[in-house]
Motif scaffolding. Structure first.
Motif, mmCIF file in Angstrom:
data_model
loop_
_atom_site.group_PDB
_atom_site.id
_atom_site.type_symbol
_atom_site.label_atom_id
_atom_site.label_comp_id
_atom_site.label_asym_id
_atom_site.label_seq_id
_atom_site.Cartn_x
_atom_site.Cartn_y
_atom_site.Cartn_z
ATOM 1 N N THR A 41 64.387 107.737 86.383
ATOM 2 C CA THR A 41 63.807 108.291 85.163
ATOM 3 C C THR A 41 63.507 107.150 84.212
ATOM 4 O O THR A 41 64.256 106.183 84.116
ATOM 5 C CB THR A 41 64.761 109.291 84.473
ATOM 6 O OG1 THR A 41 65.981 108.633 84.165
ATOM 7 C CG2 THR A 41 65.033 110.474 85.366
ATOM 8 N N THR A 42 62.385 107.266 83.521
ATOM 9 C CA THR A 42 62.004 106.240 82.552
ATOM 10 C C THR A 42 61.735 106.902 81.217
ATOM 11 O O THR A 42 61.147 107.981 81.152
ATOM 12 C CB THR A 42 60.748 105.480 83.017
ATOM 13 O OG1 THR A 42 59.696 106.416 83.258
ATOM 14 C CG2 THR A 42 61.005 104.682 84.278
ATOM 15 N N ASN A 43 62.186 106.259 80.167
ATOM 16 C CA ASN A 43 61.936 106.766 78.817
ATOM 17 C C ASN A 43 60.548 106.330 78.388
ATOM 18 O O ASN A 43 60.200 105.165 78.473
ATOM 19 C CB ASN A 43 62.976 106.236 77.835
ATOM 20 C CG ASN A 43 64.363 106.735 78.156
ATOM 21 O OD1 ASN A 43 64.512 107.780 78.771
ATOM 22 N ND2 ASN A 43 65.368 105.988 77.755
ATOM 23 N N GLY A 44 59.775 107.282 77.946
ATOM 24 C CA GLY A 44 58.426 106.991 77.490
ATOM 25 C C GLY A 44 58.272 107.368 76.040
ATOM 26 O O GLY A 44 59.236 107.609 75.317
ATOM 27 N N ALA A 45 57.046 107.419 75.598
ATOM 28 C CA ALA A 45 56.757 107.781 74.221
ATOM 29 C C ALA A 45 56.840 109.296 74.018
ATOM 30 O O ALA A 45 56.786 109.761 72.882
ATOM 31 C CB ALA A 45 55.371 107.291 73.841
ATOM 32 N N SER A 46 56.961 110.037 75.107
ATOM 33 C CA SER A 46 57.019 111.490 74.999
ATOM 34 C C SER A 46 58.467 111.957 74.816
ATOM 35 O O SER A 46 59.409 111.187 74.907
ATOM 36 C CB SER A 46 56.413 112.130 76.245
ATOM 37 O OG SER A 46 57.142 111.748 77.380
ATOM 38 N N ILE A 47 58.621 113.233 74.564
ATOM 39 C CA ILE A 47 59.943 113.810 74.345
ATOM 40 C C ILE A 47 60.751 113.810 75.630
ATOM 41 O O ILE A 47 61.929 113.477 75.643
ATOM 42 C CB ILE A 47 59.817 115.247 73.794
ATOM 43 C CG1 ILE A 47 59.187 115.211 72.412
ATOM 44 C CG2 ILE A 47 61.153 115.940 73.743
ATOM 45 C CD1 ILE A 47 58.834 116.558 71.848
ATOM 46 N N ASN A 48 60.115 114.191 76.731
ATOM 47 C CA ASN A 48 60.807 114.264 78.021
ATOM 48 C C ASN A 48 60.692 112.948 78.775
ATOM 49 O O ASN A 48 59.693 112.247 78.683
ATOM 50 C CB ASN A 48 60.224 115.386 78.877
ATOM 51 C CG ASN A 48 60.412 116.738 78.232
ATOM 52 O OD1 ASN A 48 61.404 116.970 77.555
ATOM 53 N ND2 ASN A 48 59.460 117.628 78.437
ATOM 54 N N ASP A 49 61.718 112.636 79.543
ATOM 55 C CA ASP A 49 61.690 111.445 80.383
ATOM 56 C C ASP A 49 60.725 111.661 81.549
ATOM 57 O O ASP A 49 60.525 112.778 82.012
ATOM 58 C CB ASP A 49 63.075 111.144 80.955
ATOM 59 C CG ASP A 49 64.061 110.716 79.880
ATOM 60 O OD1 ASP A 49 63.613 110.322 78.790
ATOM 61 O OD2 ASP A 49 65.271 110.780 80.140
ATOM 62 N N ASN A 50 60.128 110.558 82.004
ATOM 63 C CA ASN A 50 59.285 110.607 83.194
ATOM 64 C C ASN A 50 60.168 110.464 84.423
ATOM 65 O O ASN A 50 61.048 109.612 84.461
ATOM 66 C CB ASN A 50 58.256 109.485 83.164
ATOM 67 C CG ASN A 50 57.288 109.618 82.008
ATOM 68 O OD1 ASN A 50 56.931 110.726 81.635
ATOM 69 N ND2 ASN A 50 56.866 108.511 81.452
ATOM 70 N N VAL A 51 59.914 111.289 85.430
ATOM 71 C CA VAL A 51 60.692 111.245 86.655
ATOM 72 C C VAL A 51 59.836 110.632 87.753
ATOM 73 O O VAL A 51 58.705 111.060 87.986
ATOM 74 C CB VAL A 51 61.149 112.657 87.087
ATOM 75 C CG1 VAL A 51 61.881 112.596 88.409
ATOM 76 C CG2 VAL A 51 62.016 113.277 86.022
ATOM 77 N N ASN A 52 60.366 109.624 88.409
ATOM 78 C CA ASN A 52 59.709 108.999 89.551
ATOM 79 C C ASN A 52 60.666 109.024 90.720
ATOM 80 O O ASN A 52 61.847 108.750 90.560
ATOM 81 C CB ASN A 52 59.328 107.548 89.254
ATOM 82 C CG ASN A 52 58.212 107.428 88.253
ATOM 83 O OD1 ASN A 52 57.304 108.237 88.247
ATOM 84 N ND2 ASN A 52 58.296 106.431 87.409
ATOM 85 N N VAL A 53 60.139 109.346 91.887
ATOM 86 C CA VAL A 53 60.944 109.213 93.093
ATOM 87 C C VAL A 53 60.461 107.960 93.798
ATOM 88 O O VAL A 53 59.293 107.599 93.726
ATOM 89 C CB VAL A 53 60.839 110.436 94.024
ATOM 90 C CG1 VAL A 53 61.381 111.669 93.374
ATOM 91 C CG2 VAL A 53 59.426 110.666 94.489
ATOM 92 N N SER A 54 61.359 107.276 94.418
ATOM 93 C CA SER A 54 61.007 106.098 95.199
ATOM 94 C C SER A 54 61.359 106.363 96.654
ATOM 95 O O SER A 54 61.874 105.492 97.336
ATOM 96 C CB SER A 54 61.753 104.873 94.664
ATOM 97 O OG SER A 54 61.399 104.627 93.335
ATOM 98 N N ASP A 55 61.081 107.565 97.083
ATOM 99 C CA ASP A 55 61.412 107.961 98.450
ATOM 100 C C ASP A 55 60.386 107.404 99.424
ATOM 101 O O ASP A 55 59.236 107.182 99.069
ATOM 102 C CB ASP A 55 61.439 109.476 98.581
ATOM 103 C CG ASP A 55 62.570 110.110 97.809
ATOM 104 O OD1 ASP A 55 63.296 109.378 97.135
ATOM 105 O OD2 ASP A 55 62.726 111.328 97.875
ATOM 106 N N GLU A 56 60.842 107.191 100.648
ATOM 107 C CA GLU A 56 59.953 106.822 101.738
ATOM 108 C C GLU A 56 60.000 107.917 102.784
ATOM 109 O O GLU A 56 61.070 108.314 103.219
ATOM 110 C CB GLU A 56 60.372 105.494 102.371
ATOM 111 C CG GLU A 56 60.022 104.304 101.546
ATOM 112 C CD GLU A 56 60.278 103.006 102.275
ATOM 113 O OE1 GLU A 56 60.837 103.021 103.393
ATOM 114 O OE2 GLU A 56 59.913 101.967 101.726
#
Length: 104
Positions: A41-56
């Motif tokens: 998860t990354t904190n952005g300028a928005s209210i909610n965190d951005n979720v990224n998966v790094s799955d292969e």
């Protein structure tokens, strides 16, 4: 390793009007395995965190996937469409690295 069965979307250019090409999504289903599972998860300028998966995900490819792997846009995994960030060709498999949520 966990097993995978899901939808993969390919953006294929088709001529809609003479001289005009638009991308249409062609959906195909593939079997494979989940090689690694990581969520970030990354904190952005928005209210909610951005979720990224790094799955292969390693899929067993067919002739269509071998000819159009450059056009892969998303993989439906865990009920969500995820962007395909990177593709490694290891015949007869394709290893897909997933990124953020795919927005149509």
């Amino acid at each position: 390793m966990a097993k995978f069965y899901g939808e993969i979307g390919f953006a294929i250019s088709k001529e809609t009007v003479p001289g005009v090409y638009t991308d249409t999504i062609e959906r195909r289903f593939y079997y494979g395995e989940v090689n690694s599972r990581r969520i970030r998860t990354t904190n952005g300028a928005s209210i909610n965190d951005n979720v990224n998966v790094s799955d292969e995900i390693s899929i067993v490819s067919d002739p269509f996937a071998n000819e159009h792997y450059f056009a892969m846009k998303y993989v439906t995994y865990m009920g969500v469409k995820w962007k395909v960030e990177n593709i490694s060709v290891q015949f007869p498999r394709l290893v897909l690295s997933l990124g953020g949520i795919y927005n149509e």
